[in-house]
Design a protein around this motif. Structure first.
Motif, PDB file in Angstrom:
ATOM      1  N   GLY A  84      24.854  -5.020   9.172  1.00  0.00           N
ATOM      2  CA  GLY A  84      23.575  -4.588   8.641  1.00  0.00           C
ATOM      3  C   GLY A  84      23.261  -5.232   7.311  1.00  0.00           C
ATOM      4  O   GLY A  84      24.015  -6.048   6.783  1.00  0.00           O
ATOM      5  N   VAL A  85      22.116  -4.836   6.760  1.00  0.00           N
ATOM      6  CA  VAL A  85      21.648  -5.333   5.470  1.00  0.00           C
ATOM      7  C   VAL A  85      21.277  -4.122   4.620  1.00  0.00           C
ATOM      8  O   VAL A  85      20.579  -3.226   5.087  1.00  0.00           O
ATOM      9  N   SER A  86      21.718  -4.102   3.386  1.00  0.00           N
ATOM     10  CA  SER A  86      21.446  -2.956   2.510  1.00  0.00           C
ATOM     11  C   SER A  86      19.952  -2.800   2.244  1.00  0.00           C
ATOM     12  O   SER A  86      19.260  -3.767   1.943  1.00  0.00           O
ATOM     13  N   GLY A 113      20.505   5.161  13.580  1.00  0.00           N
ATOM     14  CA  GLY A 113      19.371   5.073  14.484  1.00  0.00           C
ATOM     15  C   GLY A 113      19.216   3.666  15.018  1.00  0.00           C
ATOM     16  O   GLY A 113      20.130   2.839  14.910  1.00  0.00           O
ATOM     17  N   LYS A 114      18.057   3.377  15.579  1.00  0.00           N
ATOM     18  CA  LYS A 114      17.801   2.044  16.140  1.00  0.00           C
ATOM     19  C   LYS A 114      17.670   0.985  15.055  1.00  0.00           C
ATOM     20  O   LYS A 114      18.038  -0.163  15.257  1.00  0.00           O
ATOM     21  N   ARG A 115      17.129   1.385  13.901  1.00  0.00           N
ATOM     22  CA  ARG A 115      16.898   0.407  12.835  1.00  0.00           C
ATOM     23  C   ARG A 115      17.656   0.704  11.542  1.00  0.00           C
ATOM     24  O   ARG A 115      17.946  -0.214  10.793  1.00  0.00           O
ATOM     25  N   LEU A 116      17.940   1.966  11.279  1.00  0.00           N
ATOM     26  CA  LEU A 116      18.592   2.322  10.020  1.00  0.00           C
ATOM     27  C   LEU A 116      19.870   3.105  10.264  1.00  0.00           C
ATOM     28  O   LEU A 116      19.962   3.882  11.207  1.00  0.00           O
ATOM     29  N   ALA A 117      20.832   2.889   9.367  1.00  0.00           N
ATOM     30  CA  ALA A 117      22.070   3.676   9.360  1.00  0.00           C
ATOM     31  C   ALA A 117      22.200   4.288   7.970  1.00  0.00           C
ATOM     32  O   ALA A 117      21.919   3.635   6.965  1.00  0.00           O
ATOM     33  N   PHE A 118      22.619   5.543   7.945  1.00  0.00           N
ATOM     34  CA  PHE A 118      22.796   6.278   6.700  1.00  0.00           C
ATOM     35  C   PHE A 118      24.280   6.605   6.558  1.00  0.00           C
ATOM     36  O   PHE A 118      24.876   7.180   7.467  1.00  0.00           O
ATOM     37  N   LEU A 119      24.858   6.221   5.417  1.00  0.00           N
ATOM     38  CA  LEU A 119      26.285   6.384   5.200  1.00  0.00           C
ATOM     39  C   LEU A 119      26.551   7.118   3.893  1.00  0.00           C
ATOM     40  O   LEU A 119      25.739   7.078   2.968  1.00  0.00           O
ATOM     41  N   SER A 120      27.694   7.773   3.842  1.00  0.00           N
ATOM     42  CA  SER A 120      28.105   8.505   2.654  1.00  0.00           C
ATOM     43  C   SER A 120      29.530   8.102   2.290  1.00  0.00           C
ATOM     44  O   SER A 120      30.353   7.859   3.171  1.00  0.00           O
ATOM     45  N   LYS A 139      21.425   1.222   5.456  1.00  0.00           N
ATOM     46  CA  LYS A 139      21.451  -0.164   5.909  1.00  0.00           C
ATOM     47  C   LYS A 139      20.495  -0.359   7.075  1.00  0.00           C
ATOM     48  O   LYS A 139      20.362   0.504   7.938  1.00  0.00           O
ATOM     49  N   TYR A 140      19.835  -1.499   7.087  1.00  0.00           N
ATOM     50  CA  TYR A 140      19.007  -1.900   8.218  1.00  0.00           C
ATOM     51  C   TYR A 140      19.923  -2.486   9.275  1.00  0.00           C
ATOM     52  O   TYR A 140      20.681  -3.429   8.989  1.00  0.00           O
ATOM     53  N   VAL A 141      19.905  -1.944  10.475  1.00  0.00           N
ATOM     54  CA  VAL A 141      20.795  -2.398  11.537  1.00  0.00           C
ATOM     55  C   VAL A 141      20.038  -2.860  12.783  1.00  0.00           C
ATOM     56  O   VAL A 141      20.650  -3.266  13.763  1.00  0.00           O
ATOM     57  N   GLY A 142      18.702  -2.803  12.750  1.00  0.00           N
ATOM     58  CA  GLY A 142      17.896  -3.193  13.905  1.00  0.00           C
ATOM     59  C   GLY A 142      17.692  -4.695  13.952  1.00  0.00           C
ATOM     60  O   GLY A 142      18.113  -5.432  13.077  1.00  0.00           O
ATOM     61  N   SER A 143      17.057  -5.121  15.023  1.00  0.00           N
ATOM     62  CA  SER A 143      16.807  -6.567  15.136  1.00  0.00           C
ATOM     63  C   SER A 143      15.345  -6.893  15.048  1.00  0.00           C
ATOM     64  O   SER A 143      14.498  -6.100  14.981  1.00  0.00           O
TER      65      SER A 143
END
Length: 143
Positions: A84-86, A113-120, A139-143
Motif C-alpha cells: 500500500g501507500v500511506s 476495505g477495497k481501497r483503504l486499510a486502517f492499522l493501529s 494506507k491506500y491498498v486499492g488499484s
C-alpha cells in the motif's frame, strides 16, 4: 497459509527490506520479528545509541518509522499481501524509551476495505508493558 508459514514469510520480508536493501529502511536493521501473520506483526528493538535523540531517548522520527514499517509488515502478513501507500500516519508519544531498554512494536489491521486499510500500532516497554507511543496508519491498498 499456516501461522508458521506466515511468520517465515514475514521474517523474510523484514530481512529483505531492512538488511539487504541499502535505502532508508536500513535504519531498522536491528528490529527482530517476534510474531506475525493474519494481519498482525509484533517486533522488538533494543534501543541503541544510534536510535537516540539529544535527550537520550528513542528519537521521535524513528518511532514514526517503526509505526510506518511494522504496520506495513502487518498488512503484508495476510492472505492478500500488499504494501500500500500511506495516506495518513499519526503518532501520540506518551513516554520516552532510554538507551538500553527493549521495546515491543505491536501492529494490527483494524479494517481493510477495497481501497483503504486502517492499522493501529502500540509501542511498549518490554520490561514493564508501559505504553510509550501509539500510532494510527491509513494506507491506500486499492488499484
Amino acid at each position: 497459509m499456516s501461522t508458521s508459514q506466515g511468520l517465515q514469510i514475514l521474517r523474510k520480508i523484514v530481512q529483505q527490506s531492512t538488511r539487504e536493501y541499502k535505502g532508508f529502511e536500513n535504519v531498522l536493521k536491528s528490529v527482530r520479528v517476534l510474531s506475525g501473520g493474519g494481519g498482525t506483526c509484533k517486533c522488538a528493538l533494543h534501543v541503541g545509541e544510534e536510535h537516540q535523540n539529544r535527550g537520550g531517548t528513542l528519537h521521535g522520527g524513528l518511532t514514526c518509522t517503526l509505526v510506518d514499517a511494522v504496520s506495513t509488515w502487518a498488512l503484508m502478513a495476510t492472505e492478500e499481501p500488499v504494501a500500500g501507500v500511506s495516506v495518513d500516519l499519526s503518532v501520540s508519544f506518551m513516554k520516552g524509551a532510554r538507551v538500553g531498554e527493549e521495546i515491543v512494536v505491536d501492529a494490527r489491521i483494524l479494517k481493510r476495505g477495497k481501497r483503504l486499510a486502517f492499522l493501529s500500532v502500540d509501542i511498549t516497554n518490554m520490561a514493564d508493558g508501559t505504553l510509550l507511543a501509539q500510532g494510527k496508519h491509513t494506507k491506500y491498498v486499492g488499484s
